[in-house]
Design a protein around this motif. Sequence first.
Motif, PDB file in Angstrom:
ATOM      1  N   UNK A 518       0.855  -1.191   0.000  1.00  0.00           N
ATOM      2  CA  UNK A 518       0.000   0.000   0.000  1.00  0.00           C
ATOM      3  C   UNK A 518       0.894   1.245   0.000  1.00  0.00           C
ATOM      4  N   UNK A 519       0.497   2.287  -0.706  1.00  0.00           N
ATOM      5  CA  UNK A 519       1.327   3.488  -0.781  1.00  0.00           C
ATOM      6  C   UNK A 519       1.230   4.326   0.491  1.00  0.00           C
ATOM      7  N   UNK A 520       0.236   4.047   1.348  1.00  0.00           N
ATOM      8  CA  UNK A 520       0.035   4.816   2.582  1.00  0.00           C
ATOM      9  C   UNK A 520      -0.784   3.946   3.523  1.00  0.00           C
ATOM     10  N   UNK A 521      -1.024   4.442   4.736  1.00  0.00           N
ATOM     11  CA  UNK A 521      -1.802   3.642   5.677  1.00  0.00           C
ATOM     12  C   UNK A 521      -3.261   3.599   5.234  1.00  0.00           C
ATOM     13  N   UNK A 522      -3.981   2.623   5.742  1.00  0.00           N
ATOM     14  CA  UNK A 522      -5.412   2.508   5.446  1.00  0.00           C
ATOM     15  C   UNK A 522      -6.102   3.825   5.800  1.00  0.00           C
ATOM     16  N   UNK A 523      -5.739   4.379   6.952  1.00  0.00           N
ATOM     17  CA  UNK A 523      -6.365   5.620   7.387  1.00  0.00           C
ATOM     18  C   UNK A 523      -6.065   6.781   6.431  1.00  0.00           C
ATOM     19  N   UNK A 524      -4.811   6.912   6.023  1.00  0.00           N
ATOM     20  CA  UNK A 524      -4.450   8.005   5.109  1.00  0.00           C
ATOM     21  C   UNK A 524      -5.181   7.889   3.778  1.00  0.00           C
ATOM     22  N   UNK A 525      -5.263   6.675   3.284  1.00  0.00           N
ATOM     23  CA  UNK A 525      -5.950   6.492   2.000  1.00  0.00           C
ATOM     24  C   UNK A 525      -7.441   6.789   2.163  1.00  0.00           C
ATOM     25  N   UNK A 526      -8.030   6.185   3.190  1.00  0.00           N
ATOM     26  CA  UNK A 526      -9.491   6.266   3.314  1.00  0.00           C
ATOM     27  C   UNK A 526      -9.963   7.656   3.725  1.00  0.00           C
ATOM     28  N   UNK A 527      -9.148   8.383   4.504  1.00  0.00           N
ATOM     29  CA  UNK A 527      -9.569   9.731   4.898  1.00  0.00           C
ATOM     30  C   UNK A 527      -9.874  10.612   3.696  1.00  0.00           C
ATOM     31  N   UNK A 528      -9.110  10.395   2.610  1.00  0.00           N
ATOM     32  CA  UNK A 528      -9.365  11.191   1.410  1.00  0.00           C
ATOM     33  C   UNK A 528     -10.776  10.949   0.877  1.00  0.00           C
ATOM     34  N   UNK A 529     -11.265   9.733   1.095  1.00  0.00           N
ATOM     35  CA  UNK A 529     -12.564   9.379   0.515  1.00  0.00           C
ATOM     36  C   UNK A 529     -13.724   9.682   1.441  1.00  0.00           C
ATOM     37  N   UNK A 530     -13.445   9.773   2.740  1.00  0.00           N
ATOM     38  CA  UNK A 530     -14.569   9.985   3.664  1.00  0.00           C
ATOM     39  C   UNK A 530     -14.624  11.393   4.245  1.00  0.00           C
ATOM     40  N   UNK A 531     -13.490  12.108   4.251  1.00  0.00           N
ATOM     41  CA  UNK A 531     -13.502  13.439   4.864  1.00  0.00           C
ATOM     42  C   UNK A 531     -13.697  14.561   3.856  1.00  0.00           C
ATOM     43  N   UNK A 532     -13.607  14.251   2.561  1.00  0.00           N
ATOM     44  CA  UNK A 532     -13.944  15.270   1.569  1.00  0.00           C
ATOM     45  C   UNK A 532     -15.055  14.721   0.683  1.00  0.00           C
ATOM     46  N   UNK A 533     -15.928  15.596   0.259  1.00  0.00           N
ATOM     47  CA  UNK A 533     -17.048  15.164  -0.574  1.00  0.00           C
ATOM     48  C   UNK A 533     -16.565  14.910  -1.997  1.00  0.00           C
ATOM     49  N   UNK A 534     -17.414  14.315  -2.795  1.00  0.00           N
ATOM     50  CA  UNK A 534     -17.122  14.146  -4.208  1.00  0.00           C
ATOM     51  C   UNK A 534     -16.123  13.040  -4.497  1.00  0.00           C
ATOM     52  N   UNK A 535     -15.640  13.018  -5.708  1.00  0.00           N
ATOM     53  CA  UNK A 535     -14.704  11.994  -6.165  1.00  0.00           C
ATOM     54  C   UNK A 535     -13.982  12.550  -7.387  1.00  0.00           C
ATOM     55  N   UNK A 536     -12.874  11.918  -7.783  1.00  0.00           N
ATOM     56  CA  UNK A 536     -12.124  12.473  -8.914  1.00  0.00           C
ATOM     57  C   UNK A 536     -12.568  11.932 -10.271  1.00  0.00           C
ATOM     58  N   UNK A 537     -12.277  12.711 -11.310  1.00  0.00           N
ATOM     59  CA  UNK A 537     -12.241  12.156 -12.652  1.00  0.00           C
ATOM     60  C   UNK A 537     -10.762  12.005 -12.970  1.00  0.00           C
ATOM     61  N   UNK A 538     -10.396  10.800 -13.365  1.00  0.00           N
ATOM     62  CA  UNK A 538      -9.009  10.516 -13.704  1.00  0.00           C
ATOM     63  C   UNK A 538      -8.873  10.645 -15.217  1.00  0.00           C
ATOM     64  N   UNK A 539      -7.975  11.508 -15.658  1.00  0.00           N
ATOM     65  CA  UNK A 539      -7.818  11.720 -17.100  1.00  0.00           C
ATOM     66  C   UNK A 539      -6.496  11.114 -17.562  1.00  0.00           C
ATOM     67  N   UNK A 540      -6.597  10.225 -18.514  1.00  0.00           N
ATOM     68  CA  UNK A 540      -5.403   9.528 -18.990  1.00  0.00           C
ATOM     69  C   UNK A 540      -5.101   9.982 -20.412  1.00  0.00           C
ATOM     70  N   UNK A 541      -3.897  10.463 -20.589  1.00  0.00           N
ATOM     71  CA  UNK A 541      -3.450  10.834 -21.924  1.00  0.00           C
ATOM     72  C   UNK A 541      -2.527   9.723 -22.420  1.00  0.00           C
TER      73      UNK A 541
END
Length: 953
Positions: A518-541
Amino acid sequence: MGKGFFISKNLGIAGVVVGAGALATIIALSVVYSQEKGKNQDVEAQTTLSPPKDPWDIYRLPHSLAPVSYNITLWPRLVINDITGLYIFTGQSAVLFECKKETDLIILHSNKLNLTLINGQHARLTGVDGAEAPAIQNSWLVKKTQFLVVRLQSSLQVGKRYELYTDFTGELADDLGGFYRSEYYEGEIKKVVATTQMQPVNARKAFPCFDEPAMKAVFHMTLIHPHGTVALANGMVLASVNVTIGGQDVTRTSFEATPTMSTYLLAFVVCEFSFISSDGGKVLIRIWARKQAIDEGQGDYALKKTGPVLEFFETYYNTDYPLNKSDQIALPDFSAGAMENWGLITYRETALLFNNASSSSADKEWIATVISHELAHMWFGNLVTMKWWNDLWLNEGFASYVSYLGANSAEPTWNFPDLIVLKEVYKVMSVDSLASSHPLSTREEDILEPAQISELFDSITYSKGAAVLRMLSEFLTEPVFARGLSTYLNAHKYSNTVYQDLWNHLQKSADMNTELNLPASVEDIMNRWILQMGFPVVTIDTTKGHIAQNHFLLDPDSTVNRTSPFQYEWIVPIKWMKSGADQTLYWLQTKTATHLPMKTSESEWVLANTKVSGFFRVNYDPGNWDRLITQLSTDHEVIPVVNRAQIVDDAFNLAKAKKVSTSLALSTTLYLQKEREYMPWEMVDRNMGYFFLMFDRSEVYGHMQAYLNKQVTPLFEYFKNITANWTTIPEKPLDQYSQVKAISLACSTGVAGCDSLIKAWFQDWMKTPEVNRIHPNLRQTVYCRALASGGMEEWDFAWKRYKEATIASEADKLMYALACTRVPWLLNRYLEYCLDPQMIRKQDATATIVSIASNVVGQPLAWNFIRAHWGNLYNNYGGGSFSFGRLIEGITRRFSSEFELKELQQFINENAEQGFGSASQAVDQALERTKANIKWVAENKADVLKWFTDNSA
Ligand SMILES: *[C@@H]1O[C@H](CO)[C@@H](O)[C@H](O)[C@H]1NC(C)=O
Ligand SMILES: *[C@@H]1O[C@H](CO)[C@@H](O)[C@H](O)[C@H]1NC(C)=O
Ligand SMILES: *[C@@H]1O[C@H](CO)[C@@H](O)[C@H](O)[C@H]1NC(C)=O
Ligand SMILES: *[C@@H]1O[C@H](CO)[C@@H](O)[C@H](O)[C@H]1NC(C)=O
Ligand SMILES: *[C@@H]1O[C@H](CO)[C@@H](O)[C@H](O)[C@H]1NC(C)=O
Ligand SMILES: [Zn+2]
């Protein structure tokens, strides 16, 4: 709570394209209903302002006292009380509690109960085990905070135990909350059921209690009830004796003590239901329902599946089922879909009862998921409970996620692990991509009032919760996830947690597995998803191998006012494939990155978010989009079916957000002539639905119809062929859904032979009403189409069948189909019926008006109706199960002209004084959506018209 209004049971049922029957979704009204009530209470409360800062003015209990056990006796009267003219219940309750911090105040919850004065006070206090109880100085009720306050002449002693006794009367109202009443008819005889819905804050309406989830205690229940009725509660019956109380002969039934548990999980029922039960096994399983329903075998399916699902969860959690019985009971009036009361789960009839002869595959799928959701809570939620409501998302998101695993174990041929993508992930993305969305996790101190608690029961909590937990389980792998869960349950059983406790256990489990990286702890990864609203659009070139993430907003012109602790950046696990071959998981941890393996040659394509295991959308450079679309038209099966659905949904949503052109989005539907699978078709139906709403009153409509007719004809012919001219049904459930979609789309776009087929089936039924030969899967569509092309005769026939239906799911299908007629006066009469509970049950009124509004003919009628009756609706249904927010949303969905905007604005101005209560947010959203629609139509109409014209030939 189970499956509230955020989930709709629309699989196998026609989409928006079909017209009115389209929104044939089950909308359980619990959420909005509770909000309604919460807000009303609030209004009442404003008149009883006390000086601030007193402990009884603060919504949370002071936590200086801790309940140990309750001894409760309740006596519901199933006939109207002569004096008050109400249905009532009486009760006595004694709560044993321990003093944790010295105090001279006893504060606990009590709402809408009339407490009998004892020596002039609302309660009586006694000391236990030699403790001496201080005398009561005074006692009072606080309406705003729903407290009973008892002030003592001296302090309670830390470590000592006391008992507080109360005697009370309450109303057994038909308000679907607390201890309430449900009614039904057996022939001509009216039957009354006394039942409960405590979550979130209604136990205090049944007896005075410490009504917070962390205030766990043991409950000793006793029910007094008429001879011949059954009494049920969380525990098994301990003893049942006939007694005479106050001159009345009654039965007194007492129940085994419950384990240590939260008040919101209590349930008790007095009824005349019958049941079926499992034989043997260490857990007694019973299915309860109206006698006729049980006699007809409607409980058999639920009985067959409950045992295996329970066993699945015992294995999955690696923990035994904590109780000795599991009752499931179907109630004629029920606000939510179901409720996970420990040992006595309550359901809407449609969520539990099944009849082979008249229920569809979609009905069955719904029942399997709801049962699974509720049983999942028996451990996660009931055995281990959130400390406070702010962590509701963990409870509900978790149950929603694992309900698909449980249902999959019970029905392995249903593709449940894929269905979650359609039913939770993409459904909630449309809400979470608004600037007005909110984070999953809320701070404890921000959730205080009942209305704030009720507001948490939304689709973000359930579906986004499920989606991010699924993502977590996917990147940890299922065994690592399950092992963490098991230690978490074991460490915290009979107690309460915060979400960080779960992260800790999952982290420990992850640490045992060295291959995870894992690139970070479970908490660090998951906090991004639960403490901020919305989600990303991933753009691949793919020309450079560059990759970027941005907060995805459906309306690119909207302003985000909420700040994020992570500046709207996420740690994104990206599963991806190149030209059909799976690649190594890639973690995007920064705003932009270079990942050279994603650089491709002209002949290769990249597809990211395989299986849609991540909660994000994906955009590509135009070349890669072209290659994906070409791949779809040459050999679409190289791309997994879930990702074919993904490509459609991502493209249409990116187009709405102006990140790709509308014609690119439409191009993802060109390959459909070859598509036979349900999921991509469902996505097309959903996304085209918006086009139909915007254009079905304009010249675009004809061209759109012609294009879809062309695309769906091969699907229709395919199913005609494999079902031997519609005489059999496909074997696999998702093929059955696909067949239903084929018929509904074909008929609504005028494919030759479709309408006549349906008419013949319906005519056949009208000739012999007692024999319905229409396959249950097809009924929803057939009824709707037949009524749409028919007149009064068909309508009256369907109405009669609706009133006679003995299974709720059949009644529901007819109820929605009745809204499909194109005859204005029939629609107007049906609207009137919605305000008459003798015609349409209160719990179904909103859903019915909304389905009328989704009919292109019915929409203006419903809008006029609502405007004409607004005052009446608002005043008479305001405290009931009427969902104004849902109503406003349903009626204004089509609004896309300046004229409609003006009408809406006028309606808002006219009612501004009275306000819109729980619909306030919906009214604002309607206004915003109408403006956005006007803009979208203006910008896209010409292109859309040209595209359909070019492609329909
Ligand atoms: C509950 O109260 C009843 C009557 O007050 C009493 O007979 C019974 O023993 C009590 N039960 C428990 C478990 O305290
Ligand atoms: C509670 O008391 C109020 C005021 O006396 C009365 O109007 C109401 O009917 C009572 N409720 C019940 C359920 O007895
Ligand atoms: C209570 O009385 C009813 C009616 O007389 C009878 O049917 C029932 O068996 C009795 N129950 C018990 C537990 O004695
Ligand atoms: C953000 O604030 C602006 C300006 O006050 C307002 O117009 C806009 O509606 C707000 N956006 C949301 C999503 O509330
Ligand atoms: C119908 O089925 C037959 C045999 O199963 C097959 O040869 C034929 O191509 C099918 N027709 C269509 C339109 O799918
Ligand atoms: Zn739930």
